[in-house]
Design a protein around this motif. Structure first.
Motif, PDB file in Angstrom:
ATOM      1  N   SER A   1       0.816  -0.425  -0.273  1.00  0.00           N
ATOM      2  CA  SER A   1       0.263  -0.204   0.006  1.00  0.00           C
ATOM      3  C   SER A   1       0.887   1.221  -0.194  1.00  0.00           C
ATOM      4  O   SER A   1       0.463   2.146   0.826  1.00  0.00           O
ATOM      5  CB  SER A   1      -1.139   0.004   1.186  1.00  0.00           C
ATOM      6  N   PRO A   2       1.487   1.258  -1.113  1.00  0.00           N
ATOM      7  CA  PRO A   2       3.338   2.304  -1.491  1.00  0.00           C
ATOM      8  C   PRO A   2       1.818   4.079  -0.928  1.00  0.00           C
ATOM      9  O   PRO A   2       2.437   4.704  -0.505  1.00  0.00           O
ATOM     10  CB  PRO A   2       3.419   2.318  -2.263  1.00  0.00           C
ATOM     11  N   VAL A   3       1.023   3.638  -1.168  1.00  0.00           N
ATOM     12  CA  VAL A   3       0.404   5.341  -1.194  1.00  0.00           C
ATOM     13  C   VAL A   3      -0.447   5.359  -0.148  1.00  0.00           C
ATOM     14  O   VAL A   3      -1.661   4.602  -0.052  1.00  0.00           O
ATOM     15  CB  VAL A   3      -1.176   5.789  -2.366  1.00  0.00           C
ATOM     16  N   LYS A   4      -0.183   6.672   0.931  1.00  0.00           N
ATOM     17  CA  LYS A   4      -0.490   5.958   2.196  1.00  0.00           C
ATOM     18  C   LYS A   4      -1.501   6.765   2.567  1.00  0.00           C
ATOM     19  O   LYS A   4      -2.809   6.386   3.431  1.00  0.00           O
ATOM     20  CB  LYS A   4       0.496   5.764   3.214  1.00  0.00           C
ATOM     21  N   HIS A   5      -1.790   7.706   2.285  1.00  0.00           N
ATOM     22  CA  HIS A   5      -3.494   8.870   2.608  1.00  0.00           C
ATOM     23  C   HIS A   5      -3.154   9.610   1.428  1.00  0.00           C
ATOM     24  O   HIS A   5      -2.296   9.889   0.144  1.00  0.00           O
ATOM     25  CB  HIS A   5      -3.211   9.173   3.516  1.00  0.00           C
ATOM     26  N   PHE A   6      -4.509  10.061   0.889  1.00  0.00           N
ATOM     27  CA  PHE A   6      -5.145  11.536   0.325  1.00  0.00           C
ATOM     28  C   PHE A   6      -6.132  12.029   1.195  1.00  0.00           C
ATOM     29  O   PHE A   6      -6.460  11.578   2.102  1.00  0.00           O
ATOM     30  CB  PHE A   6      -6.144  11.346  -0.924  1.00  0.00           C
ATOM     31  N   MET A   7      -5.918  13.318   1.509  1.00  0.00           N
ATOM     32  CA  MET A   7      -7.109  13.971   1.953  1.00  0.00           C
ATOM     33  C   MET A   7      -8.307  14.331   0.601  1.00  0.00           C
ATOM     34  O   MET A   7      -8.488  14.737   0.262  1.00  0.00           O
ATOM     35  CB  MET A   7      -6.116  15.549   2.317  1.00  0.00           C
ATOM     36  N   ARG A   8      -9.513  14.658   1.899  1.00  0.00           N
ATOM     37  CA  ARG A   8     -10.597  15.027   1.287  1.00  0.00           C
ATOM     38  C   ARG A   8     -11.638  15.628   2.164  1.00  0.00           C
ATOM     39  O   ARG A   8     -11.420  16.111   3.457  1.00  0.00           O
ATOM     40  CB  ARG A   8     -11.955  14.206   0.492  1.00  0.00           C
ATOM     41  N   MET A   9     -12.613  17.118   1.429  1.00  0.00           N
ATOM     42  CA  MET A   9     -13.110  17.918   2.443  1.00  0.00           C
ATOM     43  C   MET A   9     -14.656  17.657   2.750  1.00  0.00           C
ATOM     44  O   MET A   9     -14.968  17.278   0.770  1.00  0.00           O
ATOM     45  CB  MET A   9     -12.845  19.493   1.993  1.00  0.00           C
ATOM     46  N   VAL A  10     -15.379  18.035   3.388  1.00  0.00           N
ATOM     47  CA  VAL A  10     -16.662  17.455   3.190  1.00  0.00           C
ATOM     48  C   VAL A  10     -17.651  18.716   3.271  1.00  0.00           C
ATOM     49  O   VAL A  10     -16.787  19.826   3.342  1.00  0.00           O
ATOM     50  CB  VAL A  10     -17.055  16.757   4.258  1.00  0.00           C
ATOM     51  N   THR A  11     -18.504  18.888   1.419  1.00  0.00           N
ATOM     52  CA  THR A  11     -18.759  20.201   1.741  1.00  0.00           C
ATOM     53  C   THR A  11     -20.322  20.760   2.017  1.00  0.00           C
ATOM     54  O   THR A  11     -20.627  21.954   1.217  1.00  0.00           O
ATOM     55  CB  THR A  11     -19.205  19.785   0.152  1.00  0.00           C
ATOM     56  N   GLN A  12     -20.855  19.225   2.740  1.00  0.00           N
ATOM     57  CA  GLN A  12     -22.289  20.237   3.618  1.00  0.00           C
ATOM     58  C   GLN A  12     -22.063  18.702   4.018  1.00  0.00           C
ATOM     59  O   GLN A  12     -21.785  18.339   4.336  1.00  0.00           O
ATOM     60  CB  GLN A  12     -23.260  19.386   2.134  1.00  0.00           C
ATOM     61  N   PRO A  13     -23.215  18.896   5.221  1.00  0.00           N
ATOM     62  CA  PRO A  13     -23.810  18.257   6.157  1.00  0.00           C
ATOM     63  C   PRO A  13     -24.004  16.610   6.262  1.00  0.00           C
ATOM     64  O   PRO A  13     -24.232  16.218   5.140  1.00  0.00           O
ATOM     65  CB  PRO A  13     -24.906  18.341   6.637  1.00  0.00           C
ATOM     66  N   TYR A  14     -23.353  15.764   7.034  1.00  0.00           N
ATOM     67  CA  TYR A  14     -23.204  14.292   6.315  1.00  0.00           C
ATOM     68  C   TYR A  14     -22.774  13.750   7.485  1.00  0.00           C
ATOM     69  O   TYR A  14     -22.261  13.668   8.623  1.00  0.00           O
ATOM     70  CB  TYR A  14     -21.813  14.135   5.289  1.00  0.00           C
ATOM     71  N   THR A  15     -24.021  12.509   6.985  1.00  0.00           N
ATOM     72  CA  THR A  15     -23.626  11.003   8.630  1.00  0.00           C
ATOM     73  C   THR A  15     -22.803   9.942   8.290  1.00  0.00           C
ATOM     74  O   THR A  15     -23.338   9.262   6.909  1.00  0.00           O
ATOM     75  CB  THR A  15     -24.268  10.918   8.776  1.00  0.00           C
ATOM     76  N   LEU A  16     -21.665   9.398   9.164  1.00  0.00           N
ATOM     77  CA  LEU A  16     -20.714   8.464   8.821  1.00  0.00           C
ATOM     78  C   LEU A  16     -20.313   8.141   9.249  1.00  0.00           C
ATOM     79  O   LEU A  16     -19.556   8.696  10.247  1.00  0.00           O
ATOM     80  CB  LEU A  16     -19.654   9.017   7.683  1.00  0.00           C
ATOM     81  N   ARG A  17     -20.956   6.804  10.052  1.00  0.00           N
ATOM     82  CA  ARG A  17     -20.808   5.896  10.673  1.00  0.00           C
ATOM     83  C   ARG A  17     -21.020   6.719  12.359  1.00  0.00           C
ATOM     84  O   ARG A  17     -19.991   6.524  13.455  1.00  0.00           O
ATOM     85  CB  ARG A  17     -18.334   5.568  10.900  1.00  0.00           C
ATOM     86  N   GLY A  18     -22.290   7.092  12.221  1.00  0.00           N
ATOM     87  CA  GLY A  18     -22.755   8.341  13.405  1.00  0.00           C
ATOM     88  C   GLY A  18     -22.389   9.035  13.362  1.00  0.00           C
ATOM     89  O   GLY A  18     -22.291   9.528  14.676  1.00  0.00           O
ATOM     90  N   ARG A  19     -21.046   9.409  12.939  1.00  0.00           N
ATOM     91  CA  ARG A  19     -20.722  11.090  13.045  1.00  0.00           C
ATOM     92  C   ARG A  19     -20.831  12.007  12.833  1.00  0.00           C
ATOM     93  O   ARG A  19     -20.926  11.775  11.671  1.00  0.00           O
ATOM     94  CB  ARG A  19     -19.414  11.061  12.620  1.00  0.00           C
ATOM     95  N   GLU A  20     -21.225  13.145  12.879  1.00  0.00           N
ATOM     96  CA  GLU A  20     -22.176  14.401  11.843  1.00  0.00           C
ATOM     97  C   GLU A  20     -20.891  14.954  11.771  1.00  0.00           C
ATOM     98  O   GLU A  20     -20.814  15.689  12.424  1.00  0.00           O
ATOM     99  CB  GLU A  20     -22.745  15.230  13.716  1.00  0.00           C
ATOM    100  N   LEU A  21     -21.055  14.816  10.423  1.00  0.00           N
ATOM    101  CA  LEU A  21     -20.024  15.671   9.819  1.00  0.00           C
ATOM    102  C   LEU A  21     -20.720  17.348   9.542  1.00  0.00           C
ATOM    103  O   LEU A  21     -21.333  17.315   8.921  1.00  0.00           O
ATOM    104  CB  LEU A  21     -19.376  14.744   8.621  1.00  0.00           C
ATOM    105  N   ASN A  22     -19.673  17.932   8.974  1.00  0.00           N
ATOM    106  CA  ASN A  22     -19.667  19.548   8.950  1.00  0.00           C
ATOM    107  C   ASN A  22     -19.336  20.073   7.655  1.00  0.00           C
ATOM    108  O   ASN A  22     -17.721  19.316   7.736  1.00  0.00           O
ATOM    109  CB  ASN A  22     -19.653  20.714  10.497  1.00  0.00           C
ATOM    110  N   PRO A  23     -19.908  20.877   6.567  1.00  0.00           N
ATOM    111  CA  PRO A  23     -19.031  21.141   6.335  1.00  0.00           C
ATOM    112  C   PRO A  23     -17.826  22.528   6.862  1.00  0.00           C
ATOM    113  O   PRO A  23     -17.328  22.733   7.348  1.00  0.00           O
ATOM    114  CB  PRO A  23     -19.895  22.018   5.267  1.00  0.00           C
ATOM    115  N   GLY A  24     -16.441  21.619   5.864  1.00  0.00           N
ATOM    116  CA  GLY A  24     -14.745  21.968   5.616  1.00  0.00           C
ATOM    117  C   GLY A  24     -14.487  20.457   7.096  1.00  0.00           C
ATOM    118  O   GLY A  24     -13.413  21.490   6.865  1.00  0.00           O
ATOM    119  N   ASP A  25     -15.288  20.133   6.995  1.00  0.00           N
ATOM    120  CA  ASP A  25     -14.234  18.872   7.940  1.00  0.00           C
ATOM    121  C   ASP A  25     -12.993  18.295   6.991  1.00  0.00           C
ATOM    122  O   ASP A  25     -13.679  17.977   6.087  1.00  0.00           O
ATOM    123  CB  ASP A  25     -14.983  18.394   8.720  1.00  0.00           C
TER     124      ASP A  25
END
Length: 455
Positions: A338-362
């Protein structure tokens, strides 16, 4: 943005995406192990940190001193859910292009990049920094070239290069650093050959590639960068990009004036819908991405796979005697390294993932290495198993950003294993294996071995 002075995971901080959720905070030691480049030198501790996340806080927040707070995404399914929705989880900053970095950097590094790039973090015009539909248009420039049907015409040439590399290896006594003396040279030679870069220029490409991905590694620091400064990694990133630009400008102008049957020509000759050439920076971005990712990731996978074969002599003998197993070996090596270890993303709208409430800009750090060891998706993930069916690794990512060069990488690896393994009786480690100090792209940088050849 603000963080606590101590970087402790116990104290919430305010950032653009909202307030850190205390019940989501990851213990500081675990967060630092994953977020900081130096945490990746100790792979045993790193993979234990990944395991702890998956089992205890699979979608948790960090508050590491000097870095913006980010969510660590450690589960295979969550990574795929984010990757398949670029309209919700942006790589480039959505409408505000260049407002976020698709690669995790510390705050001082991002500030430096903005200071020399008109306030933008979009330092390269390459796929990593783009969202659809712009991403789609740029990807389409070379997409057909990277399809298996087209790549098949290059198999003879790639095999010639693999045979030459193996013959040079057989001329040694087998006591080598497998990474530095062998693995890093073959994929670079392949990609430069297909690209149209003269062999005489490959040492320069090798140096720039190592500087590009080794921005946080003390062994890869450029002489023109102050190694102890907080923005040293960003300084090196920018300086290396500028050196790449200087080299590729000549290649671009030549291929526009004198088209040839190579990948560089396809990129150089690409035009927008209005018939005009794409800006030069688009070609440079393509050239850099291919020259770096097309080389470093393949060498890391080759080294990781050979190390595991050396540790499992019965498996080495089995694959050597049955070449039909090699495609399975390639896939498992990709998952394992798995030589590519990470990339970053940013959420643009309210979203729920794995029970977490995510906010725009996270912001989210997608941990591909962790996802490829997720027992919910991959049975016995800590076992190197070439019989894995199916092998649902995400070493190439997923969704629109899935690696455009994946078929070429698999082809290179298959051919090299086919040419190398018939000559290898055994491979034994004779020193300390070291990995590149990076949280982005990298793998083994030292792998001292003794190879016993079959004569």
């Amino acid at each position: 943005m603000t963080t606590t002075e101590t970087g402790s995971a116990a104290t919430p901080a305010i950032h653009e995406g909202g307030v850190l959720q205390e019940n989501a905070l990851i213990p500081d030691a675990t967060a630092r192990q994953i977020v900081l480049p130096e945490g990746h030198r100790d792979e045993a501790a790193l993979f234990e940190a990944y395991r702890w996340l998956r089992e205890n806080n699979p979608l948790g927040q960090t508050n590491v001193d000097g870095y913006d707070p980010v969510w660590l995404v450690s589960k295979h399914a969550d990574i795929m859910e984010i990757e398949r929705q670029p309209d919700i989880f942006t790589s480039a900053g959505a409408e505000n292009k260049g407002s976020v970095n698709p690669i995790l950097a510390n705050q001082m590094g991002d500030q430096f990049t903005k200071s020399i790039n008109n306030g933008s973090l979009r330092i390269l015009e390459t796929l990593t920094y783009l969202d659809p539909p712009e991403h789609t248009a740029i990807k389409d420039i070379a997409l057909d070239w990277f399809r298996p049907g087209n790549l098949s015409q290059w198999e003879v040439r790639i095999r010639e290069l693999a045979k030459s590399a193996v013959q040079r290896l057989l001329a040694t006594d087998g006591k080598i650093d497998f990474v530095k003396d062998f693995a890093i040279h073959y994929p670079l030679h392949v990609i430069m050959s297909l690209f149209g870069v003269p062999e005489s220029d490959e040492p320069r490409m090798m140096m720039l590639t190592q500087e590009f991905f080794g921005t946080a590694d003390p062994d890869a620091v450029r002489e023109d960068v102050e190694p102890l400064s907080a923005d040293a990694a960003a300084q090196q990133w920018v300086a290396t990009i500028q050196d790449f630009y200087s080299y590729f400008e000549k290649l671009l102008l030549d291929r526009r004036a004198n088209p040839q049957e190579d990948l560089a020509t396809i990129i150089a000759q690409a035009r927008k819908e209005d018939g005009e050439y794409y800006p030069n920076e688009v070609a440079y971005g393509y050239f850099i991405a291919i020259a770096t990712a097309g080389h470093d990731t393949t060498s890391s996978t080759l080294s990781g796979g050979m190390l595991e074969l050396g540790r499992n002599p019965e498996l080495l003998a089995r694959v050597r005697e049955d070449p039909k197993l090699i495609p399975n070996l390639v896939n498992e090596s990709l998952r394992w390294a798995s030589p590519v270890k990470h990339f970053m993303r940013m959420v643009t709208q309210p979203y729920t993932l794995r029970g977490r409430e995510l906010n725009p800009g996270d912001r989210f750090m997608l941990l591909y290495q962790s996802g490829n060891r997720d027992a919910e998706t991959i049975l016995n993930p800590d076992v190197f198993d070439i019989d894995r069916r199916p092998n649902k690794h995400i070493a190439f990512g997923y969704g629109p950003h899935m690696c455009i060069g994946q078929h070429l990488a698999k082809l290179e690896l298959r051919i090299m294993f086919e040419e190398l393994l018939p000559h290898v009786e055994s491979l034994v480690s004779i020193g300390e294996n070291k990995v590149i100090q990076t949280n982005f792209v990298g793998g083994l940088k030292n792998m001292p071995v003794q190879i016993e050849f079959r004569r």
